[in-house]
Write a protein that holds these residues in place. Structure first.
Motif, PDB file in Angstrom:
ATOM      1  N   ILE B 163       7.119  12.733  96.641  1.00  0.00           N
ATOM      2  CA  ILE B 163       7.665  14.016  96.178  1.00  0.00           C
ATOM      3  C   ILE B 163       6.647  14.608  95.214  1.00  0.00           C
ATOM      4  O   ILE B 163       6.236  13.936  94.256  1.00  0.00           O
ATOM      5  CB  ILE B 163       9.024  13.830  95.456  1.00  0.00           C
ATOM      6  CG1 ILE B 163      10.023  13.087  96.355  1.00  0.00           C
ATOM      7  CG2 ILE B 163       9.597  15.185  95.035  1.00  0.00           C
ATOM      8  CD1 ILE B 163      11.334  12.746  95.662  1.00  0.00           C
ATOM      9  N   GLY B 164       6.232  15.825  95.470  1.00  0.00           N
ATOM     10  CA  GLY B 164       5.260  16.471  94.589  1.00  0.00           C
ATOM     11  C   GLY B 164       5.689  17.892  94.283  1.00  0.00           C
ATOM     12  O   GLY B 164       6.326  18.543  95.112  1.00  0.00           O
ATOM     13  N   ALA B 165       5.358  18.357  93.088  1.00  0.00           N
ATOM     14  CA  ALA B 165       5.732  19.718  92.702  1.00  0.00           C
ATOM     15  C   ALA B 165       4.574  20.392  91.978  1.00  0.00           C
ATOM     16  O   ALA B 165       3.989  19.828  91.045  1.00  0.00           O
ATOM     17  CB  ALA B 165       6.971  19.693  91.811  1.00  0.00           C
ATOM     18  N   LEU B 166       4.255  21.604  92.459  1.00  0.00           N
ATOM     19  CA  LEU B 166       3.184  22.392  91.865  1.00  0.00           C
ATOM     20  C   LEU B 166       3.643  22.959  90.531  1.00  0.00           C
ATOM     21  O   LEU B 166       4.806  23.293  90.366  1.00  0.00           O
ATOM     22  CB  LEU B 166       2.823  23.530  92.828  1.00  0.00           C
ATOM     23  CG  LEU B 166       1.566  24.339  92.548  1.00  0.00           C
ATOM     24  CD1 LEU B 166       0.332  23.489  92.804  1.00  0.00           C
ATOM     25  CD2 LEU B 166       1.527  25.572  93.445  1.00  0.00           C
ATOM     26  N   GLY B 167       2.712  23.090  89.602  1.00  0.00           N
ATOM     27  CA  GLY B 167       3.054  23.708  88.324  1.00  0.00           C
ATOM     28  C   GLY B 167       2.345  23.026  87.173  1.00  0.00           C
ATOM     29  O   GLY B 167       2.000  21.843  87.262  1.00  0.00           O
ATOM     30  N   SER B 168       2.156  23.757  86.106  1.00  0.00           N
ATOM     31  CA  SER B 168       1.498  23.213  84.917  1.00  0.00           C
ATOM     32  C   SER B 168       2.408  22.176  84.264  1.00  0.00           C
ATOM     33  O   SER B 168       3.574  22.033  84.627  1.00  0.00           O
ATOM     34  CB  SER B 168       1.228  24.341  83.926  1.00  0.00           C
ATOM     35  OG  SER B 168       2.467  24.863  83.480  1.00  0.00           O
ATOM     36  N   ARG B 169       1.861  21.473  83.279  1.00  0.00           N
ATOM     37  CA  ARG B 169       2.670  20.484  82.550  1.00  0.00           C
ATOM     38  C   ARG B 169       3.865  21.149  81.875  1.00  0.00           C
ATOM     39  O   ARG B 169       4.947  20.580  81.805  1.00  0.00           O
ATOM     40  CB  ARG B 169       1.804  19.767  81.511  1.00  0.00           C
ATOM     41  CG  ARG B 169       0.878  18.772  82.169  1.00  0.00           C
ATOM     42  CD  ARG B 169       0.166  17.853  81.188  1.00  0.00           C
ATOM     43  NE  ARG B 169      -0.505  16.793  81.926  1.00  0.00           N
ATOM     44  CZ  ARG B 169      -1.658  16.962  82.575  1.00  0.00           C
ATOM     45  NH1 ARG B 169      -2.262  18.137  82.562  1.00  0.00           N
ATOM     46  NH2 ARG B 169      -2.197  15.971  83.265  1.00  0.00           N
ATOM     47  N   LYS B 170       3.646  22.379  81.401  1.00  0.00           N
ATOM     48  CA  LYS B 170       4.717  23.121  80.719  1.00  0.00           C
ATOM     49  C   LYS B 170       5.838  23.456  81.718  1.00  0.00           C
ATOM     50  O   LYS B 170       7.019  23.254  81.447  1.00  0.00           O
ATOM     51  CB  LYS B 170       4.125  24.423  80.142  1.00  0.00           C
ATOM     52  CG  LYS B 170       4.711  24.818  78.806  1.00  0.00           C
ATOM     53  CD  LYS B 170       3.888  25.937  78.181  1.00  0.00           C
ATOM     54  CE  LYS B 170       4.769  27.101  77.817  1.00  0.00           C
ATOM     55  NZ  LYS B 170       3.984  28.300  77.478  1.00  0.00           N
ATOM     56  N   THR B 171       5.430  23.966  82.879  1.00  0.00           N
ATOM     57  CA  THR B 171       6.404  24.279  83.929  1.00  0.00           C
ATOM     58  C   THR B 171       7.178  23.026  84.300  1.00  0.00           C
ATOM     59  O   THR B 171       8.392  23.066  84.501  1.00  0.00           O
ATOM     60  CB  THR B 171       5.668  24.792  85.196  1.00  0.00           C
ATOM     61  OG1 THR B 171       4.800  25.838  84.809  1.00  0.00           O
ATOM     62  CG2 THR B 171       6.629  25.277  86.256  1.00  0.00           C
ATOM     63  N   HIS B 172       6.441  21.899  84.388  1.00  0.00           N
ATOM     64  CA  HIS B 172       7.099  20.663  84.805  1.00  0.00           C
ATOM     65  C   HIS B 172       8.072  20.165  83.730  1.00  0.00           C
ATOM     66  O   HIS B 172       9.139  19.648  84.070  1.00  0.00           O
ATOM     67  CB  HIS B 172       6.068  19.585  85.141  1.00  0.00           C
ATOM     68  CG  HIS B 172       6.702  18.375  85.759  1.00  0.00           C
ATOM     69  ND1 HIS B 172       7.382  18.444  86.968  1.00  0.00           N
ATOM     70  CD2 HIS B 172       6.807  17.089  85.339  1.00  0.00           C
ATOM     71  CE1 HIS B 172       7.860  17.239  87.250  1.00  0.00           C
ATOM     72  NE2 HIS B 172       7.524  16.397  86.289  1.00  0.00           N
ATOM     73  N   ALA B 173       7.703  20.347  82.461  1.00  0.00           N
ATOM     74  CA  ALA B 173       8.601  19.911  81.380  1.00  0.00           C
ATOM     75  C   ALA B 173       9.951  20.629  81.495  1.00  0.00           C
ATOM     76  O   ALA B 173      11.013  20.016  81.334  1.00  0.00           O
ATOM     77  CB  ALA B 173       7.955  20.197  80.025  1.00  0.00           C
ATOM     78  N   LYS B 174       9.909  21.903  81.815  1.00  0.00           N
ATOM     79  CA  LYS B 174      11.158  22.672  81.998  1.00  0.00           C
ATOM     80  C   LYS B 174      11.922  22.171  83.221  1.00  0.00           C
ATOM     81  O   LYS B 174      13.154  22.099  83.227  1.00  0.00           O
ATOM     82  CB  LYS B 174      10.838  24.164  82.168  1.00  0.00           C
ATOM     83  CG  LYS B 174      10.457  24.847  80.869  1.00  0.00           C
ATOM     84  CD  LYS B 174      10.425  26.366  81.068  1.00  0.00           C
ATOM     85  CE  LYS B 174       9.626  27.028  79.956  1.00  0.00           C
ATOM     86  NZ  LYS B 174       8.836  28.163  80.462  1.00  0.00           N
ATOM     87  N   ARG B 175      11.161  21.824  84.263  1.00  0.00           N
ATOM     88  CA  ARG B 175      11.756  21.315  85.493  1.00  0.00           C
ATOM     89  C   ARG B 175      12.479  19.996  85.214  1.00  0.00           C
ATOM     90  O   ARG B 175      13.604  19.780  85.677  1.00  0.00           O
ATOM     91  CB  ARG B 175      10.642  21.122  86.519  1.00  0.00           C
ATOM     92  CG  ARG B 175      11.106  20.696  87.893  1.00  0.00           C
ATOM     93  CD  ARG B 175       9.909  20.433  88.798  1.00  0.00           C
ATOM     94  NE  ARG B 175       9.210  21.641  89.204  1.00  0.00           N
ATOM     95  CZ  ARG B 175       7.871  21.770  89.242  1.00  0.00           C
ATOM     96  NH1 ARG B 175       7.096  20.768  88.882  1.00  0.00           N
ATOM     97  NH2 ARG B 175       7.326  22.875  89.648  1.00  0.00           N
ATOM     98  N   VAL B 176      11.830  19.142  84.411  1.00  0.00           N
ATOM     99  CA  VAL B 176      12.416  17.852  84.057  1.00  0.00           C
ATOM    100  C   VAL B 176      13.754  18.077  83.353  1.00  0.00           C
ATOM    101  O   VAL B 176      14.751  17.420  83.670  1.00  0.00           O
ATOM    102  CB  VAL B 176      11.449  17.038  83.165  1.00  0.00           C
ATOM    103  CG1 VAL B 176      12.150  15.819  82.560  1.00  0.00           C
ATOM    104  CG2 VAL B 176      10.227  16.596  83.969  1.00  0.00           C
ATOM    105  N   GLU B 177      13.772  19.041  82.405  1.00  0.00           N
ATOM    106  CA  GLU B 177      15.024  19.343  81.693  1.00  0.00           C
ATOM    107  C   GLU B 177      16.130  19.758  82.663  1.00  0.00           C
ATOM    108  O   GLU B 177      17.269  19.315  82.551  1.00  0.00           O
ATOM    109  CB  GLU B 177      14.800  20.486  80.685  1.00  0.00           C
ATOM    110  CG  GLU B 177      14.119  20.047  79.400  1.00  0.00           C
ATOM    111  CD  GLU B 177      13.786  21.235  78.509  1.00  0.00           C
ATOM    112  OE1 GLU B 177      14.463  22.291  78.623  1.00  0.00           O
ATOM    113  OE2 GLU B 177      12.843  21.118  77.707  1.00  0.00           O
ATOM    114  N   ARG B 178      15.774  20.619  83.603  1.00  0.00           N
ATOM    115  CA  ARG B 178      16.786  21.098  84.561  1.00  0.00           C
ATOM    116  C   ARG B 178      17.319  19.945  85.407  1.00  0.00           C
ATOM    117  O   ARG B 178      18.522  19.836  85.651  1.00  0.00           O
ATOM    118  CB  ARG B 178      16.193  22.176  85.476  1.00  0.00           C
ATOM    119  CG  ARG B 178      15.902  23.505  84.805  1.00  0.00           C
ATOM    120  CD  ARG B 178      15.674  24.613  85.842  1.00  0.00           C
ATOM    121  NE  ARG B 178      14.602  24.302  86.782  1.00  0.00           N
ATOM    122  CZ  ARG B 178      13.306  24.558  86.552  1.00  0.00           C
ATOM    123  NH1 ARG B 178      12.910  25.103  85.421  1.00  0.00           N
ATOM    124  NH2 ARG B 178      12.399  24.245  87.469  1.00  0.00           N
TER     125      ARG B 178
END
Lengths: 107, 227
Positions: B163-178
């Motif tokens: 499983i992979g997701a495009l995006g900066s570390r910041k974008t991913h941090a928000k994704r993790v929260e969601r």
């Protein structure tokens, strides 16, 4: 266009349906560091056209030559290539591996 | 081999149906065996093992050769974007069975995506047809949580091997929260490769596609690499 092994079998079917003589070569056994895994295909037609590979390009020429005879005779052949067979085939695998290839006519 | 047998084999491969081509070495006789026919076949147990491992080879002391044709690994991508145009082409070359999902019909056009299954639908709807499983790689490329998140949720639940997701570390941090707020554990979320792709310094969309495909292959062949 590069073809993967499933595409190769589709290509062989296409060629045969277009009326060409076709042989399918398959790696059936490998020893040591062989370049292509067991099950890999090289498909050949009666004009000497071919697609795919059974080694990294080391023995394809010899397999194509054998395949033309297989298409002609309609009889399958088992071939071995490797260090030990260099004198017999005058082609070897530079990687030092050894492979067995079965060449079957499509009838 | 008879042409009719090859045609039957090719039809099964095209339908993603697992099949073994058996060649009796002494007689040259060939036959197809489906998973349902395994136990009626003289090579029963050996064939069952072949379907389990996917390994082709000589069996019964060289008396028969089994060529095992399992359905190719699936690659599901959300986002009919520039990177996925390159990724779809490369995945096809690598023998992966690629599907692109994007509800934005301006992006998901057959002109931009020839030779690939393209679903101009929302992921929830598309996943009813293209079911992700353990033999699936899932890649989220839209940058849009409305499209990527439902895909990631489905991929995590289906235990996709990659499983992979495009995006900066910041974008991913928000994704993790969601994803956490949706009840996924830290360990589950850690299965997502983000930033996506091998670190090869990729810049252009095709280069990024190479790094993603490289990471998928590295994960798929992990056992072989360790051996």
């Amino acid at each position: 266009m590069t073809l993967n092994d499933s595409d190769l079998l589709a290509r062989a079917e296409e060629w045969a349906k277009a009326g060409r003589g076709v042989a399918i070569a398959t790696v059936i056994e490998t020893w040591g560091s062989a370049p292509r895994p067991v099950g890999s295909h090289l498909v050949i037609d009666s004009e000497g056209n071919f697609e795919g590979s059974v080694s990294g390009g080391c023995v394809e020429g010899a397999v194509v030559a054998e395949a033309l005879e297989v298409i002609e005779s309609g009889k399958p052949r088992n071939l071995e290539f490797g260090v030990a067979d260099e004198t017999a085939w005058r082609v070897g695998l530079s990687c030092g591996g050894k492979i067995a290839v079965r060449v079957e006519p499509l009838t | 081999m008879k042409l009719a047998l090859l045609s039957a084999l090719n039809a099964r491969i095209a339908n993603r149906e697992a099949t073994v081509l058996v060649t009796e070495m002494a007689t040259g006789a060939t036959r197809l065996v489906t998973p349902e026919q395994v136990m009626q076949d003289p090579l029963g147990e050996v064939l069952a093992e072949a379907f389990r491992t996917g390994k082709s080879g000589l069996v019964e002391e060289g008396r028969a050769f089994l060529n095992v044709h399992l359905p190719p690994v699936k690659l599901i991508v959300t986002g009919a974007v520039h990177i996925s145009q390159a990724l779809a082409e490369m995945a096809r070359l690598a023998g992966l069975d690629c599907t692109i999902i994007d509800p934005r019909t301006a992006f998901a056009t057959p002109e931009r995506f020839p030779n690939v299954t393209l679903l101009a639908e929302w992921p929830d709807q598309a996943f009813l047809r293209v079911k992700p499983d353990r033999f699936t790689a899932f890649v989220a490329l839209t940058h849009d949580p409305k499209i990527d998140d439902p895909g990631l949720v489905a991929a995590l639940r289906a235990q996709c091997f990659y499983i992979g997701a495009l995006g900066s570390r910041k974008t991913h941090a928000k994704r993790v929260e969601r994803l956490q707020s949706q009840g996924f554990s830290e360990a589950e979320i850690a299965r997502i490769h983000a930033p996506i792709g091998l670190d090869i310094g990729a810049v252009s969309p095709p280069e990024i596609a190479v790094s993603i495909l490289g990471e998928i292959i590295a994960t798929m062949r992990a056992k072989r690499r360790a051996a």
